[in-house]
Design a protein around this motif. Sequence first.
Motif, PDB file in Angstrom:
ATOM      1  N   ALA A 175       4.039   3.650   2.670  1.00 32.42           N
ATOM      2  CA  ALA A 175       4.245   2.287   2.173  1.00 32.42           C
ATOM      3  C   ALA A 175       5.596   1.762   2.648  1.00 32.42           C
ATOM      4  N   LEU A 176       6.602   2.631   2.659  1.00 31.16           N
ATOM      5  CA  LEU A 176       7.913   2.230   3.192  1.00 31.16           C
ATOM      6  C   LEU A 176       7.807   1.910   4.678  1.00 31.16           C
ATOM      7  N   SER A 196      17.050  -5.379   4.019  1.00 29.53           N
ATOM      8  CA  SER A 196      17.408  -6.536   3.200  1.00 29.53           C
ATOM      9  C   SER A 196      16.637  -6.489   1.877  1.00 29.53           C
ATOM     10  N   GLY A 197      16.875  -7.503   1.059  1.00 30.63           N
ATOM     11  CA  GLY A 197      16.178  -7.589  -0.227  1.00 30.63           C
ATOM     12  C   GLY A 197      16.899  -6.792  -1.297  1.00 30.63           C
ATOM     13  N   ARG A 198      16.167  -6.461  -2.346  1.00 33.25           N
ATOM     14  CA  ARG A 198      16.772  -5.815  -3.513  1.00 33.25           C
ATOM     15  C   ARG A 198      16.539  -4.309  -3.506  1.00 33.25           C
ATOM     16  N   ILE A 199      17.365  -3.615  -4.258  1.00 33.41           N
ATOM     17  CA  ILE A 199      17.122  -2.184  -4.507  1.00 33.41           C
ATOM     18  C   ILE A 199      16.079  -2.109  -5.628  1.00 33.41           C
ATOM     19  N   PRO A 200      14.931  -1.473  -5.401  1.00 30.81           N
ATOM     20  CA  PRO A 200      13.883  -1.457  -6.440  1.00 30.81           C
ATOM     21  C   PRO A 200      14.337  -0.731  -7.714  1.00 30.81           C
ATOM     22  N   VAL A 212      10.625  -0.241  -0.812  1.00 31.39           N
ATOM     23  CA  VAL A 212       9.400  -0.399  -1.608  1.00 31.39           C
ATOM     24  C   VAL A 212       9.539   0.371  -2.926  1.00 31.39           C
ATOM     25  N   GLN A 213       8.864  -0.136  -3.951  1.00 30.62           N
ATOM     26  CA  GLN A 213       8.946   0.503  -5.264  1.00 30.62           C
ATOM     27  C   GLN A 213       8.333   1.908  -5.258  1.00 30.62           C
ATOM     28  N   GLN A 214       7.423   2.175  -4.301  1.00 34.97           N
ATOM     29  CA  GLN A 214       6.772   3.494  -4.233  1.00 34.97           C
ATOM     30  C   GLN A 214       7.772   4.632  -4.007  1.00 34.97           C
TER      31      GLN A 214
END
Length: 151
Positions: A38-39, A109-113, A89-91
């Motif tokens: 998924a990552l 980029s984006g947030r740390i899950p 990814v949250q996985q």
Amino acid sequence: MMDRVVSSMSVSASLCLILVFYRLSRVSSNAEGDALNALKTNLADPNNVLQSWDPTLVNPCTWLHITCGSDNFVTRVDLGNANLSGQLVQQLGQLSYLQYLELFSNNISGRIPNELGNLTSLVSLDLYLNNLNGPIPETLGKLQKLRFLYG
Ligand SMILES: *[C@@H]1O[C@H](CO)[C@@H](O)[C@H](O)[C@H]1NC(C)=O
Ligand SMILES: *[C@@H]1O[C@H](CO)[C@@H](O)[C@H](O)[C@H]1NC(C)=O
Ligand SMILES: *[C@@H]1O[C@H](CO)[C@@H](O)[C@H](O)[C@H]1NC(C)=O
């Protein structure tokens, strides 16, 4: 008549065994392969560093940049300086035995899950030199073994 009974019994016994093995291999390892895949699918990988990440293998332990412990659970992901773009990814929160998550010096980029707070074995989370934004999840505060954290 007797022959038929015996052979149908052995067929169903082998079916049971196949089912048991199938479930064992799915449950014990490939859930981790699925999480890592998924990552992979969420990242752009112009240098093909994730090329060996084949989710059809029985577990991810033979993939490059992955290290497993003796029980074939993933303990390290080493992808520092790998020219990766995209988002986490949250996985990743499903890799229960993960100790080292090394992703420094990429273009993530984006947030740390928040789900990374489920990684109770985590010792090192190296995310420095990326383009992450948003707050550092409070869930990481409960990780008692975590020694390094660079947002
Ligand atoms: C990183 O990837 C970009 C394409 O996205 C490429 O232009 C650049 O040469 C790569 N850098 C390295 C150090 O491999
Ligand atoms: C870094 O990531 C951004 C957003 O995902 C992308 O637009 C850009 O091309 C990436 N830069 C490099 C050098 O890969
Ligand atoms: C993992 O963490 C998330 C968010 O912190 C939480 O909602 C979820 O229930 C957790 N999952 C497991 C399996 O512990």
